[in-house]
Design a protein around this motif. Structure first.
Motif, PDB file in Angstrom:
ATOM      1  N   LEU A  54       0.848  -1.188   0.000  1.00  0.00           N
ATOM      2  CA  LEU A  54       0.000   0.000   0.000  1.00  0.00           C
ATOM      3  C   LEU A  54       0.883   1.237   0.000  1.00  0.00           C
ATOM      4  N   GLN A  55       0.457   2.240  -0.723  1.00  0.00           N
ATOM      5  CA  GLN A  55       1.217   3.477  -0.786  1.00  0.00           C
ATOM      6  C   GLN A  55       0.364   4.610  -0.234  1.00  0.00           C
ATOM      7  N   ASP A  56       0.939   5.412   0.641  1.00  0.00           N
ATOM      8  CA  ASP A  56       0.289   6.589   1.235  1.00  0.00           C
ATOM      9  C   ASP A  56      -0.904   6.260   2.121  1.00  0.00           C
ATOM     10  N   LEU A  57      -0.809   5.171   2.859  1.00  0.00           N
ATOM     11  CA  LEU A  57      -1.815   4.860   3.882  1.00  0.00           C
ATOM     12  C   LEU A  57      -1.400   5.621   5.136  1.00  0.00           C
ATOM     13  N   ASP A  58      -2.173   6.642   5.506  1.00  0.00           N
ATOM     14  CA  ASP A  58      -1.747   7.585   6.542  1.00  0.00           C
ATOM     15  C   ASP A  58      -2.369   7.361   7.911  1.00  0.00           C
ATOM     16  N   CYS A  59      -3.303   6.429   8.024  1.00  0.00           N
ATOM     17  CA  CYS A  59      -4.088   6.385   9.255  1.00  0.00           C
ATOM     18  C   CYS A  59      -4.462   4.942   9.614  1.00  0.00           C
ATOM     19  N   ALA A  60      -4.197   4.554  10.861  1.00  0.00           N
ATOM     20  CA  ALA A  60      -4.523   3.200  11.312  1.00  0.00           C
ATOM     21  C   ALA A  60      -6.031   2.975  11.323  1.00  0.00           C
ATOM     22  N   ASN A  61      -6.789   4.006  11.647  1.00  0.00           N
ATOM     23  CA  ASN A  61      -8.247   3.896  11.648  1.00  0.00           C
ATOM     24  C   ASN A  61      -8.774   3.635  10.230  1.00  0.00           C
ATOM     25  N   CYS A  62      -8.185   4.297   9.250  1.00  0.00           N
ATOM     26  CA  CYS A  62      -8.571   4.079   7.850  1.00  0.00           C
ATOM     27  C   CYS A  62      -8.247   2.646   7.420  1.00  0.00           C
ATOM     28  N   ALA A  63      -7.106   2.150   7.867  1.00  0.00           N
ATOM     29  CA  ALA A  63      -6.712   0.776   7.548  1.00  0.00           C
ATOM     30  C   ALA A  63      -7.747  -0.205   8.089  1.00  0.00           C
ATOM     31  N   ALA A  64      -8.227   0.044   9.307  1.00  0.00           N
ATOM     32  CA  ALA A  64      -9.245  -0.825   9.917  1.00  0.00           C
ATOM     33  C   ALA A  64     -10.563  -0.758   9.137  1.00  0.00           C
ATOM     34  N   LYS A  65     -10.929   0.438   8.695  1.00  0.00           N
ATOM     35  CA  LYS A  65     -12.165   0.593   7.900  1.00  0.00           C
ATOM     36  C   LYS A  65     -12.059  -0.156   6.570  1.00  0.00           C
ATOM     37  N   MET A  66     -10.904  -0.031   5.922  1.00  0.00           N
ATOM     38  CA  MET A  66     -10.680  -0.729   4.649  1.00  0.00           C
ATOM     39  C   MET A  66     -10.772  -2.240   4.844  1.00  0.00           C
ATOM     40  N   GLU A  67     -10.090  -2.724   5.871  1.00  0.00           N
ATOM     41  CA  GLU A  67     -10.069  -4.158   6.157  1.00  0.00           C
ATOM     42  C   GLU A  67     -11.484  -4.675   6.378  1.00  0.00           C
ATOM     43  N   ASP A  68     -12.257  -3.976   7.167  1.00  0.00           N
ATOM     44  CA  ASP A  68     -13.633  -4.376   7.473  1.00  0.00           C
ATOM     45  C   ASP A  68     -14.492  -4.417   6.211  1.00  0.00           C
ATOM     46  N   ALA A  69     -14.385  -3.391   5.373  1.00  0.00           N
ATOM     47  CA  ALA A  69     -15.188  -3.314   4.148  1.00  0.00           C
ATOM     48  C   ALA A  69     -14.781  -4.398   3.146  1.00  0.00           C
ATOM     49  N   ILE A  70     -13.475  -4.654   3.014  1.00  0.00           N
ATOM     50  CA  ILE A  70     -12.985  -5.673   2.072  1.00  0.00           C
ATOM     51  C   ILE A  70     -13.433  -7.056   2.516  1.00  0.00           C
ATOM     52  N   ARG A  71     -13.410  -7.314   3.817  1.00  0.00           N
ATOM     53  CA  ARG A  71     -13.855  -8.617   4.341  1.00  0.00           C
ATOM     54  C   ARG A  71     -15.318  -8.907   4.013  1.00  0.00           C
ATOM     55  N   LYS A  72     -16.123  -7.872   3.862  1.00  0.00           N
ATOM     56  CA  LYS A  72     -17.554  -8.042   3.590  1.00  0.00           C
ATOM     57  C   LYS A  72     -17.860  -8.323   2.113  1.00  0.00           C
ATOM     58  N   LEU A  73     -16.856  -8.185   1.245  1.00  0.00           N
ATOM     59  CA  LEU A  73     -17.076  -8.456  -0.177  1.00  0.00           C
ATOM     60  C   LEU A  73     -17.362  -9.939  -0.397  1.00  0.00           C
ATOM     61  N   PRO A  74     -18.307 -10.274  -1.275  1.00  0.00           N
ATOM     62  CA  PRO A  74     -18.577 -11.682  -1.576  1.00  0.00           C
ATOM     63  C   PRO A  74     -17.347 -12.346  -2.216  1.00  0.00           C
ATOM     64  N   GLY A  75     -16.998 -13.528  -1.740  1.00  0.00           N
ATOM     65  CA  GLY A  75     -15.862 -14.270  -2.288  1.00  0.00           C
ATOM     66  C   GLY A  75     -14.574 -14.072  -1.516  1.00  0.00           C
ATOM     67  N   VAL A  76     -14.574 -13.155  -0.533  1.00  0.00           N
ATOM     68  CA  VAL A  76     -13.369 -12.911   0.263  1.00  0.00           C
ATOM     69  C   VAL A  76     -13.352 -13.875   1.446  1.00  0.00           C
ATOM     70  N   ASN A  77     -12.271 -14.650   1.558  1.00  0.00           N
ATOM     71  CA  ASN A  77     -12.103 -15.558   2.692  1.00  0.00           C
ATOM     72  C   ASN A  77     -11.525 -14.809   3.888  1.00  0.00           C
ATOM     73  N   SER A  78     -10.514 -13.979   3.619  1.00  0.00           N
ATOM     74  CA  SER A  78      -9.943 -13.137   4.675  1.00  0.00           C
ATOM     75  C   SER A  78      -9.206 -11.970   4.038  1.00  0.00           C
ATOM     76  N   ALA A  79      -9.095 -10.909   4.813  1.00  0.00           N
ATOM     77  CA  ALA A  79      -8.364  -9.722   4.359  1.00  0.00           C
ATOM     78  C   ALA A  79      -7.738  -9.063   5.576  1.00  0.00           C
ATOM     79  N   THR A  80      -6.497  -8.619   5.416  1.00  0.00           N
ATOM     80  CA  THR A  80      -5.797  -7.916   6.475  1.00  0.00           C
ATOM     81  C   THR A  80      -5.127  -6.683   5.876  1.00  0.00           C
TER      82      THR A  80
END
Length: 73
Positions: free
Chosen positions: A7-33
């Motif tokens: 990842l490039q220019d990820l500035d915030c740990a809270n944003c990282a958590a939001k991204m992770e949560d949203a990606i995990r909810k996508l259909p077909g995703v087994n896990s995302a970190t």
């Protein structure tokens, strides 16, 4: 299929958590970190739809933090 992306220019740990949560909810995703410390995305998703899921993950990252980019090789 499990892949790691830088990842490039990820500035915030809270944003990282939001991204992770949203990606995990996508259909077909087994896990995302999303790691703020290492600036990496680890995505484990359905082989047949991996590219499609990755494109959705890119959109999610842009929506949460517009400056952040997933470096897709």
């Amino acid at each position: 299929m499990k892949k790691h992306f830088k990842l490039q220019d990820l500035d915030c740990a809270n944003c990282a958590a939001k991204m992770e949560d949203a990606i995990r909810k996508l259909p077909g995703v087994n896990s995302a970190t999303v790691s703020f410390m290492t600036q990496k995305l680890t995505l484990d998703a359905d082989d047949a739809r991996f590219d499609e899921i990755l494109q959705e993950a890119v959109k999610i990252c842009k929506k949460v933090e517009p400056d952040c980019t997933i470096l897709v090789k």
